[in-house]
Write an enzyme that holds these catalytic residues in place. Structure first.
Site, PDB file in Angstrom:
ATOM      1  N   ASP A 129       0.558  51.568  69.320  1.00 14.19           N
ATOM      2  CA  ASP A 129       1.999  51.071  68.639  1.00 14.19           C
ATOM      3  C   ASP A 129       1.332  49.458  68.506  1.00 14.19           C
ATOM      4  O   ASP A 129       1.164  48.616  69.197  1.00 14.19           O
ATOM      5  CB  ASP A 129       2.974  50.864  69.749  1.00 14.19           C
TER       6      ASP A 129
ATOM      7  N   LYS B  66       8.621  43.465  62.641  1.00 15.40           N
ATOM      8  CA  LYS B  66       8.057  42.080  63.329  1.00 15.40           C
ATOM      9  C   LYS B  66       7.151  41.388  62.217  1.00 15.40           C
ATOM     10  O   LYS B  66       7.293  40.176  62.280  1.00 15.40           O
ATOM     11  CB  LYS B  66       7.302  42.542  64.361  1.00 15.40           C
TER      12      LYS B  66
ATOM     13  N   TRP C 108       7.993  48.386  75.812  1.00 13.23           N
ATOM     14  CA  TRP C 108       7.957  49.317  74.735  1.00 13.23           C
ATOM     15  C   TRP C 108       7.041  50.669  75.133  1.00 13.23           C
ATOM     16  O   TRP C 108       7.302  51.669  75.005  1.00 13.23           O
ATOM     17  CB  TRP C 108       7.376  48.687  73.755  1.00 13.23           C
TER      18      TRP C 108
HETATM   19  C1  LIG Z   1      10.208  46.167  68.375  1.00  7.98           C
HETATM   20  C2  LIG Z   1       9.093  47.033  68.860  1.00  7.98           C
HETATM   21  C3  LIG Z   1       9.242  48.297  69.082  1.00  7.98           C
HETATM   22  C4  LIG Z   1      10.782  48.908  68.781  1.00  7.98           C
HETATM   23  O1  LIG Z   1      10.986  48.827  67.405  1.00  7.98           O
HETATM   24  P1  LIG Z   1      12.212  49.588  66.634  1.00  7.98           P
HETATM   25  O2  LIG Z   1      11.853  49.663  65.197  1.00  7.98           O
HETATM   26  O3  LIG Z   1      13.340  48.665  67.015  1.00  7.98           O
HETATM   27  O4  LIG Z   1      12.648  51.030  67.162  1.00  7.98           O
HETATM   28  C5  LIG Z   1       8.278  49.318  69.570  1.00  7.98           C
HETATM   29  N1  LIG Z   1       7.232  48.555  69.885  1.00  7.98           N
HETATM   30  C6  LIG Z   1       7.132  47.360  69.817  1.00  7.98           C
HETATM   31  C7  LIG Z   1       5.599  47.018  70.231  1.00  7.98           C
HETATM   32  C8  LIG Z   1       7.901  46.448  69.331  1.00  7.98           C
HETATM   33  O5  LIG Z   1       7.856  45.229  69.122  1.00  7.98           O
END
Ligand SMILES: *Cc1c(COP(=O)(O)O)cnc(C)c1O
Length: 360
Positions: free
Chosen positions: A171, A195, A101
């Site tokens: 993030d 998540k 990511w």
């Molecule tokens: C799942 C995830 C993403 C991507 O998320 P989307 O909503 O599918 O774009 C980005 N960063 C992390 C840390 C993730 O776990």
């Protein structure tokens, strides 16, 4: 059929209590005679939903007044572009690459300016967090970017990088609301909610006000400007209204559980049960450096791909779902987010012990 123990990395398990509550309110939300799904986002009832959600999130995370909370769409991945478009005034930023990511964000940023990888753990398949205490951060970098919890590899920054005074952008998709956080250490905290917080379709961005400006990169679409969303309290256009409503329910659930300190305690307890077993097991082992272990995503292997597949299959038959590792790394991964009850982890370990006895 009853509910399973769902170890999915995302979309992921939600608190049963929340699911029941939203089911109860499905046909008639508090005497409005309609579902929140059918409601105008400009209505009185919805105004209260989104405002309460924001207030509860501010309470939980102790968000200072000089930070805006934005409920946006496009997932976490949309932010990979939105961040450089809005923040790259000098067209330069430092990225710490600790997994897929982070790498995706780093690559996306290269489309908008100079993204410099100042540290990486790619040399050991992202199984650790690099030392970030004294990195070579470019003098004119607009920000330092991290992915705080690496969902796929199962590592977590337990100490934030020394950004040498630059704004930290993080993030937190897979560790959102899993523990207390000092918001003042960040310029931007953001995460997709699927998540640990709610249904896919919502991304929450917590951003310090001075970073919200008219001065975005040329060609930045209106919908990708933080300012337009901040000026309109996330109601510039139709927001992901139902998703925000469910997030709000989860915020209230976390408050009722005792807030983020209680969440951390609950998460530490769960993770310890699993990691302690992995450390003593003769069949299973964890795949990342102990000091960098995530409380949320726990990857492990047997060392034998066929046995891994057998385990995933038998676990599924026994009611433990989504234990297969990410398609890029194989093995297994148990995601044990806030809503995973402690019994889920205890029973999983019991099952792993049984599998070990039968297969060693
Ligand atoms: C799942 C995830 C993403 C991507 O998320 P989307 O909503 O599918 O774009 C980005 N960063 C992390 C840390 C993730 O776990």
């Amino acid at each position: 059929m009853g509910r399973v123990y769902n170890f999915s990395a995302g979309p992921a398990v939600l608190p049963e209590e929340v699911l029941r509550e939203v089911a109860d309110e499905m046909m008639d939300y508090r005497g409005t005679g309609m579902s929140v799904m059918e409601m105008s986002h400009r209505s009185k009832a919805y105004e209260e939903i989104i405002q309460t959600a924001e207030k509860d999130l501010r309470d939980l995370m102790n968000i200072p007044d000089n930070y805006k909370v934005l409920f946006l769409q496009g997932g976490a991945s949309q932010q990979f572009a939105m961040i450089p478009m809005n923040l790259m005034k000098n067209k330069k930023a430092a990225y710490i690459v600790t997994g897929q990511w982070a790498k995706k964000a780093y690559q996306e940023a290269q489309m908008y300016g100079e993204a410099v990888a100042v540290a990486s753990s790619a040399d050991k398949t992202f199984s650790y967090i690099p030392d970030c205490s004294d990195l070579d951060i470019p003098e004119d970098a607009d920000y330092v970017y991290i992915c705080e919890n690496n969902t796929i590899y199962g590592t977590k920054f337990w100490e934030l990088p020394n950004t040498k005074g630059k704004n930290l952008v993080s993030d937190v998709s897979s560790c959102f609301l899993s523990e207390p956080v000092d918001v003042t250490k960040y310029g931007v905290i953001y995460g997709g909610v699927q998540k640990n917080i709610g249904p896919a379709g919502v991304v929450i961005v917590i951003i310090r006000e001075d970073l919200i400006t008219e001065d975005t990169l040329p060609g930045t679409p209106t919908m990708l400007k933080y300012k337009i969303h901040a000026d309109n309290d996330s109601l510039y256009n139709t927001p992901p209204a139902y998703g925000i409503y469910v997030c709000g329910k989860v915020f209230q659930w976390i408050k009722k559980m005792g807030g983020l300190s209680a969440m951390k305690e609950h998460n530490e307890k769960k993770a310890k049960i699993l990691y302690d077993f992995l450390d003593e097991s003769k069949l299973f082992k964890g795949t990342v450096e102990k000091k960098d272990r995530s409380l949320m995503n726990v990857p492990f292997v047997t060392g034998n791909e066929e046995l891994d597949a057998k385990f995933v299959k038998e676990a599924k038959a026994a009611g433990f779902e989504n234990l297969k590792g990410h398609r890029s790394v194989g093995g297994m991964r148990a995601s044990i987010y806030n809503a995973m009850p402690i019994e889920g982890v205890e029973k999983l370990v019991e099952f792993m012990k049984k599998f070990e006895a039968e297969n060693l």
